[in-house]
Design an enzyme around this catalytic site. Structure first.
Site, mmCIF file in Angstrom:
data_model
loop_
_atom_site.group_PDB
_atom_site.id
_atom_site.type_symbol
_atom_site.label_atom_id
_atom_site.label_comp_id
_atom_site.label_asym_id
_atom_site.label_seq_id
_atom_site.Cartn_x
_atom_site.Cartn_y
_atom_site.Cartn_z
ATOM 1 N N HIS A 236 0.825 -1.216 0.000
ATOM 2 C CA HIS A 236 0.000 0.000 0.000
ATOM 3 C C HIS A 236 0.859 1.265 0.000
ATOM 4 O O HIS A 236 0.602 2.206 0.749
ATOM 5 C CB HIS A 236 -0.933 0.000 1.219
ATOM 6 C CG HIS A 236 -1.999 -1.035 1.133
ATOM 7 N ND1 HIS A 236 -2.893 -1.290 2.151
ATOM 8 C CD2 HIS A 236 -2.335 -1.888 0.139
ATOM 9 C CE1 HIS A 236 -3.711 -2.257 1.786
ATOM 10 N NE2 HIS A 236 -3.394 -2.648 0.568
ATOM 11 N N HIS B 170 -7.604 -0.486 1.918
ATOM 12 C CA HIS B 170 -6.601 -0.927 0.946
ATOM 13 C C HIS B 170 -6.582 0.093 -0.187
ATOM 14 O O HIS B 170 -7.566 0.788 -0.421
ATOM 15 C CB HIS B 170 -6.926 -2.336 0.454
ATOM 16 C CG HIS B 170 -6.743 -3.387 1.523
ATOM 17 N ND1 HIS B 170 -6.058 -4.554 1.328
ATOM 18 C CD2 HIS B 170 -7.153 -3.410 2.823
ATOM 19 C CE1 HIS B 170 -6.044 -5.274 2.451
ATOM 20 N NE2 HIS B 170 -6.716 -4.597 3.369
HETATM 21 C C1 LIG Z 1 0.710 -7.713 -4.854
HETATM 22 C C2 LIG Z 1 -0.224 -6.591 -4.558
HETATM 23 C C3 LIG Z 1 -1.407 -6.849 -3.882
HETATM 24 C C4 LIG Z 1 -2.277 -5.815 -3.578
HETATM 25 N N1 LIG Z 1 -3.515 -6.101 -3.066
HETATM 26 C C5 LIG Z 1 -4.431 -5.109 -2.966
HETATM 27 C C6 LIG Z 1 -5.778 -5.395 -2.657
HETATM 28 O O1 LIG Z 1 -6.186 -6.546 -2.535
HETATM 29 N N2 LIG Z 1 -6.645 -4.352 -2.518
HETATM 30 C C7 LIG Z 1 -6.237 -3.061 -2.681
HETATM 31 O O2 LIG Z 1 -7.054 -2.150 -2.509
HETATM 32 N N3 LIG Z 1 -4.973 -2.764 -3.002
HETATM 33 C C8 LIG Z 1 -4.076 -3.751 -3.191
HETATM 34 N N4 LIG Z 1 -2.815 -3.470 -3.598
HETATM 35 C C9 LIG Z 1 -2.439 -2.071 -3.757
HETATM 36 C C10 LIG Z 1 -3.026 -1.410 -4.995
HETATM 37 O O3 LIG Z 1 -3.156 -2.326 -6.052
HETATM 38 C C11 LIG Z 1 -2.115 -0.256 -5.387
HETATM 39 O O4 LIG Z 1 -1.938 0.620 -4.297
HETATM 40 C C12 LIG Z 1 -2.667 0.566 -6.531
HETATM 41 O O5 LIG Z 1 -3.047 -0.279 -7.598
HETATM 42 C C13 LIG Z 1 -1.598 1.543 -6.977
HETATM 43 O O6 LIG Z 1 -2.078 2.329 -8.028
HETATM 44 P P1 LIG Z 1 -1.128 3.435 -8.643
HETATM 45 O O7 LIG Z 1 -1.847 4.035 -9.786
HETATM 46 O O8 LIG Z 1 -0.654 4.330 -7.558
HETATM 47 O O9 LIG Z 1 0.177 2.653 -9.150
HETATM 48 P P2 LIG Z 1 0.306 1.435 -10.159
HETATM 49 O O10 LIG Z 1 -0.989 0.774 -10.397
HETATM 50 O O11 LIG Z 1 1.426 0.602 -9.678
HETATM 51 O O12 LIG Z 1 0.693 2.146 -11.540
HETATM 52 C C14 LIG Z 1 1.941 2.681 -11.860
HETATM 53 C C15 LIG Z 1 2.175 2.416 -13.330
HETATM 54 O O13 LIG Z 1 3.219 3.232 -13.801
HETATM 55 C C16 LIG Z 1 4.098 2.466 -14.585
HETATM 56 N N5 LIG Z 1 5.393 3.141 -14.522
HETATM 57 C C17 LIG Z 1 6.128 3.390 -13.413
HETATM 58 N N6 LIG Z 1 7.253 4.073 -13.747
HETATM 59 C C18 LIG Z 1 7.195 4.262 -15.078
HETATM 60 C C19 LIG Z 1 8.065 4.896 -15.989
HETATM 61 N N7 LIG Z 1 9.214 5.463 -15.607
HETATM 62 N N8 LIG Z 1 7.718 4.903 -17.299
HETATM 63 C C20 LIG Z 1 6.542 4.337 -17.710
HETATM 64 N N9 LIG Z 1 5.702 3.710 -16.874
HETATM 65 C C21 LIG Z 1 6.020 3.678 -15.573
HETATM 66 C C22 LIG Z 1 4.053 1.095 -13.940
HETATM 67 O O14 LIG Z 1 4.524 0.072 -14.765
HETATM 68 C C23 LIG Z 1 2.582 0.972 -13.603
HETATM 69 O O15 LIG Z 1 1.844 0.473 -14.682
HETATM 70 C C24 LIG Z 1 -1.930 -4.482 -3.921
HETATM 71 C C25 LIG Z 1 -0.750 -4.214 -4.617
HETATM 72 C C26 LIG Z 1 0.098 -5.261 -4.955
HETATM 73 C C27 LIG Z 1 1.352 -4.953 -5.724
#
Ligand SMILES: Cc1cc2nc3c(=O)[nH]c(=O)nc-3n(C[C@H](O)[C@H](O)[C@H](O)COP(=O)(O)OP(=O)(O)OC[C@H]3O[C@@H](n4cnc5c(N)ncnc54)[C@H](O)[C@@H]3O)c2cc1C
Length: 586
Positions: A511, A555
């Site tokens: 998270h 979450h």
């Molecule tokens: C294993 C796991 C289990 C989880 N379980 C849950 C759950 O059950 N319930 C829940 O609510 N949350 C859960 N989470 C947390 C939740 O999924 C994340 O907090 C949320 O999806 C994050 O969203 P975000 O947009 O911040 O980042 P992300 O979804 O990680 O998106 C970031 C994106 O940017 C891309 N990126 C990064 N740097 C670059 C770059 N330099 N150039 C181009 N692209 C780049 C990455 O590849 C990725 O696609 C879990 C996370 C994980 C990893």
């Protein structure tokens, strides 16, 4: 600005990172056909990734090119252990490999941010907008809170028998049942069912906001392309983001944005992108020979995460856990065939079971550290009101977890777990650059348990969890002992006994948040204002979990969806009404 030769590299909006929030921003902006959007994603397209669509295959995304493979340095709070911090690296990002749980937190969590436009009431609306909820006959939904028209398909999870028993134990240990409490966030002490981002046996991800039924010709998706840095130009009114330098499989190039660049790389990679662009703590940038264009000391600081602790137990009673569907004989092969043929069975969903939130006021009231800790009026030492839970319990319906949990109960044995999760952690970590090379991961130090109150609360949570399993009405007669059998935690009675266990087993709940936090003008660590704008630069926003100033008690995927929705709404406010013929107002 880009000349004619570069017109094909010119978009209205460029989104850096096609993850959970990034795809939502793209999909919502694209509802206006006049807008051209580019999504840049470091990983591959997810359409062909079975491990993304089959929720039970979540862990097969890790330790390879579909994972960012970030590992912390040794952390003193957890016995100098390193912790693996997986993140999805493909279109959809972490929404495509997460545990599918939808736990939104309470409205108070967002009210506590104290930011205009982000009250709990307003933010719950953003999360609701993303959702398309499909109930089940047995589930008592609170329909005021569920959305039915978003691209994100969500449904309740049918429990395995072990979860029905644990639910009974929760209730007998003073946590009453409220089915949809993880959607409403109104019950800080009780147990219930958690809706999942799975429907008809297929995981839904944020990628669905710009693919399948929402594929639109005004969105270009550039996969296998890494964002190096944001291109900033000095103008008469200050610095402006005009484009993005990227690394494609064919080499480096630049793409340009007429309107805005939105950084959505997630809480580890967004601060790294800003720092490589010269936006961040001056000293940190100078270590890597990066010219500091905007000295923002908060970039990469304030790293938050929820720590969790798994406790496994063995039962000899067959048919309760789901181990027989995955760990025994050739059951995995059969489960896989069932998913392939009918999108049903063990692999069609995620093997988490039932859940609870708890307040620990009574259990901690005599602890000197708790009693003597400073607190605000109406708040506990963790900063929480009585409306907000201190901890969460969740459970697994078979053995399994992150990859260190490899003691599978083969030979027809059966194991399940209860997991304690610490809310409102006080420990803060950081994200710093390891180099200015965009292909190198940043250094992520979660700094778990550096604050003694965190250790106090999580160890008491484990003690409570163990009581629920070993004394609760549903489970007390079915527990043989700890799993694996060389462990003895089922015999622990004092909180102190849990301290070494927590230090040895505490790990990430994935998270990550807080590293490009929003904040008020007088907050020197605020990276963004309440409109997600990077301070000191125009045309540049951040939209992902890094923007959260503090973690909610839940979450992070639902907030990630909500942040994407909110960002798109904020951007749309800069447009004149489409029926008046244009977008031009900024
Ligand atoms: C294993 C796991 C289990 C989880 N379980 C849950 C759950 O059950 N319930 C829940 O609510 N949350 C859960 N989470 C947390 C939740 O999924 C994340 O907090 C949320 O999806 C994050 O969203 P975000 O947009 O911040 O980042 P992300 O979804 O990680 O998106 C970031 C994106 O940017 C891309 N990126 C990064 N740097 C670059 C770059 N330099 N150039 C181009 N692209 C780049 C990455 O590849 C990725 O696609 C879990 C996370 C994980 C990893």
């Amino acid at each position: 600005m880009a000349g004619k030769a570069e017109d094909r590299n010119l978009y209205d909006y460029i989104i850096c990172g096609g993850g959970t929030s990034g795809c939502v921003v793209a999909g919502r902006l694209a509802e206006n056909p006049q807008v051209r959007i580019l999504v840049i994603e470091a990983g591959q397209h997810s359409k062909g990734l079975e491990s993304v669509h089959m929720a039970g295959a979540w862990s097969t995304n890790f330790d390879k090119e579909t994972d960012w493979n970030i590992v912390t340095p040794p952390m003193s709070g957890v016995n100098s252990r390193q912790v693996k911090l997986s993140r999805g690296r493909f279109l959809g990002g972490s929404s495509g490999c997460n545990g599918t749980l939808c736990i939104r937190g309470s409205k108070q969590d967002y009210d506590d941010w104290g930011l205009d436009g982000w009250s709990g009431q307003e933010f719950f609306e953003c999360m609701r907008k993303a959702e398309n909820f499909h109930s089940k006959p047995w589930f008592i939904a609170n329909d005021d809170y569920h959305g039915h028209s978003g691209p994100l398909h969500v449904e309740p999870h049918d429990l395995a028998p072990i979860s029905d028993l644990i639910m009974e134990s929760f209730v007998s240990q003073g946590l009453p049942l409220d089915h949809d409490m993880f959607t409403t966030g109104e019950t800080p002490h009780g147990c219930g069912h958690v809706p999942r981002t799975v429907h008809k046996g297929i995981r839904t991800t944020s990628g669905d906001f710009i693919t399948n039924g929402y594929l639109r010709s005004n969105v270009t998706v550039m996969t296998d392309t890494t964002v190096n840095k944001i291109l900033l130009r000095e103008t008469s009114v200050g610095l402006k983001a005009e484009g993005v330098a990227v690394i494609t499989p064919e080499g480096s190039k630049s793409v340009y944005a007429k309107r805005e660049v939105i950084v959505s790389g997630g809480a580890y990679c967004s601060p790294a992108i800003l720092m490589r662009s010269g936006i961040g703590p001056k000293e940190e940038l100078s270590k890597h020979g990066i010219e500091c264009k905007v000295d923002l000391p908060g970039v990469g600081q304030n790293l938050l995460d929820h720590m969790i602790v798994f406790m496994f137990y063995e039962t000899e009673k067959p048919g309760l856990t789901n181990d027989y569907l995955v760990h025994h004989d050739d059951s995995f092969k059969k489960s896989y065939a069932l998913w392939k043929e009918k999108r049903e069975g063990f692999l069609s969903t995620f093997p988490f079971g039932c859940f609870a939130f708890a307040r620990l006021d009574d259990r901690l009231k005599d602890e000197p550290l708790w009693k003597d800790a400073p607190r605000e009026p109406g708040r506990d030492p963790m900063g929480l009101t009585p409306k907000q839970p201190n901890i969460e319990f969740f459970t697994t319906e078979c053995y399994g977890g992150p990859k260190q949990y490899d003691q599978y109960p083969i030979d027809h044995k059966h194991a399940f777990s209860i997991i304690a999760e610490l809310f409102s952690p006080r420990s803060r970590g950081s994200v710093t650059l390891s180099s200015k090379d965009p292909l190198e991961n940043p250094i992520v130090d979660c700094n778990y348990l550096s604050d003694p109150l965190d250790l106090l609360v999580i160890t008491e949570a484990c003690r409570f969890a163990n009581e629920i399993i070993t004394k609760g009405a549903g489970t007390k007669d079915i527990v043989k002992g700890s799993w694996p059998p060389n462990l003895t935690h089922h015999t622990y009675t004092t909180r102190e006994e849990w301290i070494p266990y927590v230090q040895e087993h505490g790990t990430t709940c994935y998270h990550a948040a807080g590293t490009c936090a929003m904040g008020k003008d007088d907050n020197p660590l605020a990276v963004l204002d309440n409109k997600l704008r990077v301070r000191g630069v125009s045309g540049l926003r951040v939209a992902d979990c890094s923007v959260m100033p503090t973690l909610h008690g839940g979450h992070t995927q639902m907030p990630a969806y909500g942040i994407g929705e909110k960002c798109a709404d904020i951007i749309k406010e800069t447009w004149v009404a489409p029926q008046l013929g244009g977008l031009s107002k900024l």
